[in-house]
Scaffold this motif. Structure first.
Motif, PDB file in Angstrom:
ATOM      1  N   UNK A 253       8.097  18.140  20.049  1.00  0.00           N
ATOM      2  CA  UNK A 253       7.370  19.109  20.884  1.00  0.00           C
ATOM      3  C   UNK A 253       7.771  20.539  20.521  1.00  0.00           C
ATOM      4  N   UNK A 254       9.018  20.725  20.130  1.00  0.00           N
ATOM      5  CA  UNK A 254       9.423  22.041  19.654  1.00  0.00           C
ATOM      6  C   UNK A 254       8.650  22.443  18.417  1.00  0.00           C
ATOM      7  N   UNK A 255       8.480  21.503  17.484  1.00  0.00           N
ATOM      8  CA  UNK A 255       7.700  21.793  16.275  1.00  0.00           C
ATOM      9  C   UNK A 255       6.259  22.116  16.639  1.00  0.00           C
ATOM     10  N   UNK A 256       5.689  21.313  17.540  1.00  0.00           N
ATOM     11  CA  UNK A 256       4.302  21.557  17.967  1.00  0.00           C
ATOM     12  C   UNK A 256       4.146  22.971  18.515  1.00  0.00           C
ATOM     13  N   UNK A 257       5.145  23.425  19.255  1.00  0.00           N
ATOM     14  CA  UNK A 257       5.061  24.761  19.873  1.00  0.00           C
ATOM     15  C   UNK A 257       5.088  25.888  18.847  1.00  0.00           C
ATOM     16  N   UNK A 258       5.490  25.591  17.610  1.00  0.00           N
ATOM     17  CA  UNK A 258       5.608  26.632  16.577  1.00  0.00           C
ATOM     18  C   UNK A 258       4.568  26.485  15.460  1.00  0.00           C
ATOM     19  N   UNK A 259       3.591  25.609  15.647  1.00  0.00           N
ATOM     20  CA  UNK A 259       2.606  25.420  14.582  1.00  0.00           C
ATOM     21  C   UNK A 259       1.801  26.682  14.302  1.00  0.00           C
ATOM     22  N   UNK A 260       1.577  27.496  15.319  1.00  0.00           N
ATOM     23  CA  UNK A 260       0.846  28.744  15.083  1.00  0.00           C
ATOM     24  C   UNK A 260       1.632  29.676  14.163  1.00  0.00           C
ATOM     25  N   UNK A 261       2.952  29.644  14.268  1.00  0.00           N
ATOM     26  CA  UNK A 261       3.810  30.431  13.378  1.00  0.00           C
ATOM     27  C   UNK A 261       3.583  30.020  11.927  1.00  0.00           C
ATOM     28  N   UNK A 262       3.504  28.710  11.693  1.00  0.00           N
ATOM     29  CA  UNK A 262       3.309  28.211  10.338  1.00  0.00           C
ATOM     30  C   UNK A 262       1.900  28.506   9.839  1.00  0.00           C
ATOM     31  N   UNK A 263       0.923  28.362  10.728  1.00  0.00           N
ATOM     32  CA  UNK A 263      -0.447  28.669  10.335  1.00  0.00           C
ATOM     33  C   UNK A 263      -0.583  30.142   9.961  1.00  0.00           C
ATOM     34  N   UNK A 264       0.034  31.013  10.743  1.00  0.00           N
ATOM     35  CA  UNK A 264      -0.047  32.443  10.440  1.00  0.00           C
ATOM     36  C   UNK A 264       0.685  32.776   9.144  1.00  0.00           C
ATOM     37  N   UNK A 265       1.789  32.083   8.896  1.00  0.00           N
ATOM     38  CA  UNK A 265       2.497  32.292   7.634  1.00  0.00           C
ATOM     39  C   UNK A 265       1.596  31.951   6.456  1.00  0.00           C
ATOM     40  N   UNK A 266       0.769  30.923   6.618  1.00  0.00           N
ATOM     41  CA  UNK A 266      -0.216  30.591   5.589  1.00  0.00           C
ATOM     42  C   UNK A 266       0.115  29.382   4.753  1.00  0.00           C
TER      43      UNK A 266
ATOM     44  N   UNK B 292      14.163  12.969  18.927  1.00  0.00           N
ATOM     45  CA  UNK B 292      13.075  13.846  18.511  1.00  0.00           C
ATOM     46  C   UNK B 292      11.790  13.630  19.298  1.00  0.00           C
ATOM     47  N   UNK B 293      11.629  12.448  19.894  1.00  0.00           N
ATOM     48  CA  UNK B 293      10.409  12.212  20.653  1.00  0.00           C
ATOM     49  C   UNK B 293       9.897  10.799  20.495  1.00  0.00           C
ATOM     50  N   UNK B 294       8.572  10.672  20.466  1.00  0.00           N
ATOM     51  CA  UNK B 294       7.915   9.367  20.430  1.00  0.00           C
ATOM     52  C   UNK B 294       6.844   9.340  19.344  1.00  0.00           C
ATOM     53  N   UNK B 295       6.341   8.144  19.041  1.00  0.00           N
ATOM     54  CA  UNK B 295       5.241   8.025  18.090  1.00  0.00           C
ATOM     55  C   UNK B 295       3.999   8.750  18.595  1.00  0.00           C
ATOM     56  N   UNK B 296       3.787   8.715  19.892  1.00  0.00           N
ATOM     57  CA  UNK B 296       2.634   9.430  20.462  1.00  0.00           C
ATOM     58  C   UNK B 296       2.765  10.931  20.230  1.00  0.00           C
ATOM     59  N   UNK B 297       3.961  11.453  20.382  1.00  0.00           N
ATOM     60  CA  UNK B 297       4.175  12.880  20.116  1.00  0.00           C
ATOM     61  C   UNK B 297       4.037  13.188  18.631  1.00  0.00           C
ATOM     62  N   UNK B 298       4.461  12.229  17.786  1.00  0.00           N
ATOM     63  CA  UNK B 298       4.253  12.425  16.358  1.00  0.00           C
ATOM     64  C   UNK B 298       2.760  12.517  16.048  1.00  0.00           C
ATOM     65  N   UNK B 299       1.966  11.632  16.632  1.00  0.00           N
ATOM     66  CA  UNK B 299       0.523  11.675  16.410  1.00  0.00           C
ATOM     67  C   UNK B 299      -0.060  13.010  16.873  1.00  0.00           C
ATOM     68  N   UNK B 300       0.464  13.522  17.974  1.00  0.00           N
ATOM     69  CA  UNK B 300       0.012  14.826  18.464  1.00  0.00           C
ATOM     70  C   UNK B 300       0.368  15.935  17.476  1.00  0.00           C
TER      71      UNK B 300
ATOM     72  N   UNK C 289       2.749   2.409   3.301  1.00  0.00           N
ATOM     73  CA  UNK C 289       1.317   2.278   3.603  1.00  0.00           C
ATOM     74  C   UNK C 289       1.050   2.427   5.097  1.00  0.00           C
ATOM     75  N   UNK C 290       1.958   1.938   5.919  1.00  0.00           N
ATOM     76  CA  UNK C 290       1.815   2.076   7.378  1.00  0.00           C
ATOM     77  C   UNK C 290       1.749   3.543   7.781  1.00  0.00           C
ATOM     78  N   UNK C 291       2.593   4.378   7.182  1.00  0.00           N
ATOM     79  CA  UNK C 291       2.567   5.809   7.517  1.00  0.00           C
ATOM     80  C   UNK C 291       1.319   6.499   6.960  1.00  0.00           C
ATOM     81  N   UNK C 292       0.926   6.141   5.742  1.00  0.00           N
ATOM     82  CA  UNK C 292      -0.281   6.757   5.180  1.00  0.00           C
ATOM     83  C   UNK C 292      -1.510   6.358   5.988  1.00  0.00           C
ATOM     84  N   UNK C 293      -1.569   5.115   6.416  1.00  0.00           N
ATOM     85  CA  UNK C 293      -2.681   4.675   7.255  1.00  0.00           C
ATOM     86  C   UNK C 293      -2.701   5.434   8.584  1.00  0.00           C
ATOM     87  N   UNK C 294      -1.552   5.885   9.029  1.00  0.00           N
ATOM     88  CA  UNK C 294      -1.469   6.644  10.278  1.00  0.00           C
ATOM     89  C   UNK C 294      -1.960   8.088  10.099  1.00  0.00           C
ATOM     90  N   UNK C 295      -2.087   8.522   8.832  1.00  0.00           N
ATOM     91  CA  UNK C 295      -2.622   9.849   8.564  1.00  0.00           C
ATOM     92  C   UNK C 295      -1.690  10.793   7.850  1.00  0.00           C
TER      93      UNK C 295
END
Length: 575
Positions: free
Chosen positions: A40-53, A84-92, A202-208
């Motif tokens: 969730x901490x990483x999710x909260x900073x995704x805009x920082x990474x997007x702005x970095x480019x 670090x969290x859950x698989x559901x949070x990873x999917x998010x 393959x399990x992780x790649x199938x997950x996206x």
């Protein structure tokens, strides 16, 4: 990539124009106040990474783990560690990364597992267990009883100090671990091991997931004889690396992995092999697209150039000429076939601006100079968290301030059996410890640098009051903004992406200069890697270049001067 780099390529691989950002989750951002970074901490900073480019986000391990080596000891490859969290949070998180037009790469750690992995628990339960051969087991050395001093099957030393063999009291045999005793090595000679690994991938790649950074992947093939290695002066254990670095079946294994995992979807993925000790000739084989192994490798030659005769903990400082020679060899070596990974920082290296720059009066200048020199080589650049705001090494005072198993084990081995002075050992730890890269990211000038509302798992660098993302992004001398411009330049400029590389003034002790050329376009990059003014040498390729050409990017304001100022870098369009 088999081509003349001067030629225009109609459809180069997408990652030739990409920039990767590495996250060490434990130290990135904490959302729940337990002092440890999380999803969730990483999710909260995704805009920082997007702005970095950046184009790709690479996560260091987040799998279930006892955390003996901060997650590189994995007990379940298909679960997220509750830290670090859950698989559901990873999917998010994955969805958030994809929504912002970025890709997500997982760390693949399959040279070894945790000793708490079910595979190892089965393997160690009895000598006739069906999974016994999933790991490397050996009897005590001939003439010794198990448990006696010197009874280890071979004399190999572990990367984390001590022997690379540990005795299992249940079965009376030793198991191999090139790293910590809690990280037993998988036996890739066993086809069932390989198929289990491929199924997980393959399990992780199938997950996206969009690819893998493969931890010490060139260690997975070992000489089955596991012979003794030479013992270097001042070392307690032998060096067995010649028997496991790029071993006899490594290409067979990687080609099989490609067939079993990546075939049919590789065009959208990125695969990066971390390969300590890899040579240029080997790297050509690993990254030649016609061989179908990996897209690029991490090589370690350049990050060992400041080691003294005693290795990593015998720091001697960098001679720039050594770095130029090394990078020039790799640029030339992979010019026709294969591809370079470009990095100076990661979770295993001390902070760039402290190691090779000036983290005091010229922190901004040296941070941006090294960024430009790195990013404008031919290859895919990697940014490590905090690098984009010029974070520095931390002032560790005592051994109790460290958390890294490698650093702590070295301290006690060096001050114990090797009888080195504690303060001398600490001096080198402060310079070279991996913990320098693992102090929390400094987001704000506030309490704990805005990393957590709790007590951080490792101390926050006290300079966060002046060095932090909030202050840097608001500054007129922003390291973050400079990185943005570098990334945009790679995205837009074909010469940066695909152009030919030529090193200039290779023997100069403080000037780093090179050209990138493509289809009549020429970029000249000149950098002063010192704290003093630098007059350019009387070289035809550099004559008047400090004042000629069009300035594309630089780290000083106020126009061009005849001399390069301290830690100044200029990127000039010459034609």
């Amino acid at each position: 990539m088999n081509r003349d780099p001067e030629e225009t390529v109609s459809e180069p691989a997408w990652w030739t124009g990409a920039v990767v950002y590495q996250i060490y989750p434990r130290s990135f951002a904490d959302s729940n106040g337990d002092g440890i970074g999380d999803l969730r901490g990483i999710i909260s900073k995704l805009d920082h990474l997007e702005e970095l480019g950046v184009d790709v986000v690479w996560l260091s391990p987040i799998y279930s783990s006892p955390q003996h080596d901060n997650g590189y000891d994995i007990s379940d490859y298909q679960q997220i560690d509750p830290t670090f969290g859950t698989l559901e949070q990873f999917d998010e998180l994955l969805e958030g990364v994809h929504q912002r037009g970025m890709k997500l790469v997982m760390d693949l750690v399959v040279n070894h597992t945790s000793s708490e992995h079910p595979w190892f628990r089965e393997s160690s339960s009895s000598t006739d267990n069906p999974k016994r051969d999933w790991y490397w087991w050996r009897d005590a050395r001939e003439g010794f009883e198990a448990g006696e001093k010197g009874a280890e099957p071979t004399n190999w030393g572990s990367a984390f100090s001590g022997p690379s063999w540990s005795l299992d009291p249940t079965t009376g045999q030793y198991y191999l671990h090139l790293f910590a005793p809690e990280q037993p090595d998988l036996n890739w000679e066993n086809a069932q091991v390989r198929q289990a690994v491929y199924a997980m991938m393959n399990w992780w790649l199938d997950r996206g997931v969009d690819g893998f950074r493969m931890d010490v992947i060139n260690f997975i093939s070992k000489d089955p004889a596991l012979p003794d290695g030479p013992v270097q002066p001042g070392k307690l254990w032998g060096d067995g690396s010649q028997y496991y670095i790029s071993g006899p079946r490594i290409h067979e294994y990687l080609q099989e992995m490609h067939r079993e995992v990546f075939d049919g979807r590789e065009a959208e993925l990125i695969t990066v092999g971390e390969m300590p000790g890899v040579t240029i000739d080997e790297a050509k084989l690993f990254t030649d697209p016609t061989r179908r192994e990996v897209d690029m490798v991490f090589q370690f030659e350049h990050v060992g150039l400041d080691y003294g005769p005693g290795g990593k903990w015998d720091y001697k400082g960098l001679d720039l000429r050594d770095l130029k020679t090394s990078w020039n060899r790799w640029q030339k070596g992979l010019a026709q076939t294969g591809w370079n990974s470009l990095y100076l920082n990661n979770h295993d290296q001390p902070r760039l601006v402290s190691r090779f720059g000036n983290d005091g009066a010229f922190r901004y200048e040296s941070a941006t100079l090294w960024a430009a020199l790195l990013h404008l080589h031919r290859g895919t650049p990697y940014i490590y968290q905090g690098e984009e705001i010029g974070m520095t090494n931390a002032p560790f005072e005592t051994v109790e301030d460290f958390r890294d198993i490698e650093s702590i084990n070295h301290f006690y081995e060096a001050t114990g059996p090797l009888r080195h002075e504690p303060e001398e050992v600490l001096r080198n730890l402060r310079i070279m410890s991996r913990d320098n890269a693992r102090t929390p990211v400094q987001w704000t000038p506030g309490v704990h640098a805005g990393f957590t509302t709790g007590t951080p798992w490792i101390g926050v660098n006290p300079n966060h009051a002046s060095i932090n993302a909030e202050s840097d992004r608001a500054s007129s001398r922003s390291v973050f903004r400079f990185y943005q411009q570098l990334i945009e330049l790679r995205h837009k400029n074909e010469t940066v992406r695909l152009g030919n590389f030529a090193m200039l003034a290779e023997d100069h002790p403080t000037l780093y200069a090179f050209t990138r050329t493509l289809s009549g376009s020429k970029l000249l990059v000149v950098g002063n890697v010192s704290g003093s003014d630098l007059a350019l040498p009387d070289d035809p390729s550099l004559k008047d270049s400090s004042l000629s050409g069009s300035l594309v990017l630089g780290n000083y304001d106020g126009g061009l001067t005849p001399e390069l100022r301290p830690w100044e870098v200029r990127v000039l369009q010459m034609t």
